[in-house]
Design an enzyme around this catalytic site. Structure first.
Site, mmCIF file in Angstrom:
data_model
loop_
_atom_site.group_PDB
_atom_site.id
_atom_site.type_symbol
_atom_site.label_atom_id
_atom_site.label_comp_id
_atom_site.label_asym_id
_atom_site.label_seq_id
_atom_site.Cartn_x
_atom_site.Cartn_y
_atom_site.Cartn_z
ATOM 1 N N LYS A 152 4.792 66.853 -12.717
ATOM 2 C CA LYS A 152 4.267 66.107 -13.847
ATOM 3 C C LYS A 152 3.988 67.086 -14.985
ATOM 4 C CE LYS A 152 3.967 61.983 -11.928
ATOM 5 N NZ LYS A 152 4.674 60.783 -12.434
ATOM 6 N N ASP B 276 8.526 65.174 -15.082
ATOM 7 C CA ASP B 276 8.236 63.791 -15.448
ATOM 8 C C ASP B 276 7.067 63.780 -16.421
ATOM 9 O OD1 ASP B 276 7.862 61.080 -15.609
ATOM 10 O OD2 ASP B 276 7.090 60.842 -13.562
ATOM 11 N N LYS C 52 12.288 51.989 -9.424
ATOM 12 C CA LYS C 52 11.057 51.711 -8.701
ATOM 13 C C LYS C 52 11.042 50.223 -8.364
ATOM 14 C CE LYS C 52 8.063 55.413 -10.364
ATOM 15 N NZ LYS C 52 6.971 55.802 -11.295
ATOM 16 N N LYS D 274 9.266 67.317 -7.920
ATOM 17 C CA LYS D 274 9.074 66.827 -9.287
ATOM 18 C C LYS D 274 7.706 67.264 -9.784
ATOM 19 C CE LYS D 274 8.142 62.372 -10.153
ATOM 20 N NZ LYS D 274 8.386 60.926 -10.412
ATOM 21 N N GLY E 244 8.417 56.334 -6.641
ATOM 22 C CA GLY E 244 7.309 55.771 -5.885
ATOM 23 C C GLY E 244 6.065 55.565 -6.728
ATOM 24 N N ASP F 284 12.505 55.760 -16.552
ATOM 25 C CA ASP F 284 11.653 55.108 -15.560
ATOM 26 C C ASP F 284 11.002 53.903 -16.225
ATOM 27 O OD1 ASP F 284 9.657 54.308 -13.787
ATOM 28 O OD2 ASP F 284 8.709 56.250 -13.605
ATOM 29 N N SER G 267 6.492 64.447 -5.422
ATOM 30 C CA SER G 267 6.009 64.485 -6.797
ATOM 31 C C SER G 267 4.656 65.183 -6.809
ATOM 32 C CB SER G 267 5.877 63.061 -7.336
ATOM 33 O OG SER G 267 5.343 63.065 -8.643
ATOM 34 N N GLU H 280 12.318 63.353 -16.895
ATOM 35 C CA GLU H 280 12.080 61.924 -16.722
ATOM 36 C C GLU H 280 11.096 61.386 -17.757
ATOM 37 O OE1 GLU H 280 10.421 58.959 -13.167
ATOM 38 O OE2 GLU H 280 10.762 61.089 -12.782
#
Length: 373
Positions: free
Chosen positions: A164, A189, A265, A162, A293, A241, A136, A216
């Site tokens: 952000k 995400d 998670k 991934k 995570g 999530d 990530s 996400e």
């Protein structure tokens, strides 16, 4: 089984690379490590990986510390139980505080596994000897900085990246990464930063052009209806999530068709026992899952590796090597990723030794039930 002593260590470790999301940035992490001692002297370890501030969720390191000492540990110490699945029943009256509960549940599972000389992965029902790891990446100062980070992770062999995203940092960075890596397993995400309106829906629909594995948590945690409407409108799979904290949330997600992928998670869902149940529910509904995570130290990371070995975890999980985040972890050996794969330990419990020297050197405060009345 009976836990006769509990110790807590609030530990601060520096990150090797500053990490920024849509809500905040961080250069260090403070997590609470939990040590349980059983009646036979065996010990087990867990990790409370709650954020320091209330941005991802309402829990913080401070609330987790206080709640664990005042409300959770008194229900666990000297209680009799046969299997770690029963530990959740001990604090049924305590609502929420899932990160705190997850750390204690993890320590109970590790203690039980070490006592019975079985690996955590095997006890959970894992079927894999190794798991695929993804990474990530946070929001960077420039797109060139982001591309440099992606290049580094791709060269390390990671199977998924991934990104952000946030307002003003979504279409252009994604376009740049996809242009540079047309075949990369890529997803984004938002951590719930976007609002559920027609203009935003149209904006997010433009991400369909980049062949993402998923988008996400675009909207707020409780906005399952908004996620359902977005999923109807776009081709890209929506992954939830923050919206799924327990099995009731997952049931609602499935019923509303609010997403096609689930990020499990362990901390967010209250521990390994609930996370395993979520895996089974999602698998029965045909929903692929992966393990997200919270930048866990090695103790929580090893638990993530173990649960990622379950058959329904068909997408790369956030179980990248310790060295991506920490110069020195709190376990020996650290979690190691080779060409994007992490071996699942077969020795008892977490499968790693605990680096007490590293923990002690970085402890901010500690608690010992044996030294309180």
């Amino acid at each position: 089984m009976r836990i006769t002593r509990a110790r807590l260590f609030e530990v601060r470790l520096p990150l090797v690379h500053r990490f920024r999301t849509s809500s905040h940035a961080k250069s260090t992490l403070d997590h609470i490590l939990v040590e349980f001692t059983g009646a036979d002297g065996q010990v087990g370890w867990g990790e409370i990986a709650s954020p320091a501030g209330p941005f991802y969720c309402p829990e913080t390191t401070t609330t987790a510390w206080d709640t664990t000492i005042a409300f959770l540990l008194p229900t666990v110490l000297d209680a009799d139980w046969d299997h770690p699945e029963q530990v959740d029943d001990l604090w049924q009256r305590v609502r929420g505080h899932r990160f705190a509960k997850a750390g204690l549940v993890g320590a109970a599972w590790d203690l039980w596994c070490r006592t019975h000389e079985v690996s955590l992965a095997a006890s959970l029902g894992g079927t894999r000897t190794k798991v695929r790891a993804g990474v990530s990446l946070g929001i960077e100062a420039t797109i060139d900085d982001l591309l440099e980070q992606v290049e580094h992770q791709v060269a390390a062999g990671y199977h998924r990246v991934k990104l952000k995203i946030s307002h003003g940092w979504d279409l252009e960075p994604v376009r740049a990464v996809r242009s540079a890596y047309p075949d990369l397993d890529l997803h984004v995400d938002a951590n719930g930063v976007y609002t559920d309106d027609d203009e935003t829906m149209a904006h997010l629909a433009e991400l369909d052009a980049f062949g993402l594995t998923m988008i996400e948590q675009p909207f707020a945690p409780r906005d399952l209806l908004g996620h359902a409407r977005l999923q109807q409108r776009i081709a890209t799979d929506v992954c939830l999530d923050e919206s799924v904290e327990d099995l009731f949330d997952l049931e609602l997600m499935i019923s509303l068709k609010a997403g096609r992928v689930l990020n499990i998670k362990v901390s967010r869902m209250g521990g390994l026992t609930v996370a395993r149940a979520a895996h089974e529910m999602a698998r029965n509904a045909g929903i692929p899952v992966w393990c997200g995570g919270m930048h866990e130290f090695g103790i929580g990371r090893a638990a993530n590796v173990a649960i990622s070995s379950l058959p329904g975890f068909t997408l790369p999980s956030d179980v990248s090597g310790s060295d991506k985040y920490y110069a020195r972890d709190v376990i020996i050996p650290p979690v190691i990723a080779e060409d994007g794969w992490v071996q699942v330990p077969t020795s008892p419990g977490l499968g790693h030794e605990i680096d007490l020297e590293q923990i002690t050197a970085n402890t901010l405060r500690r608690y010992d039930s044996a030294q309180t009345s």
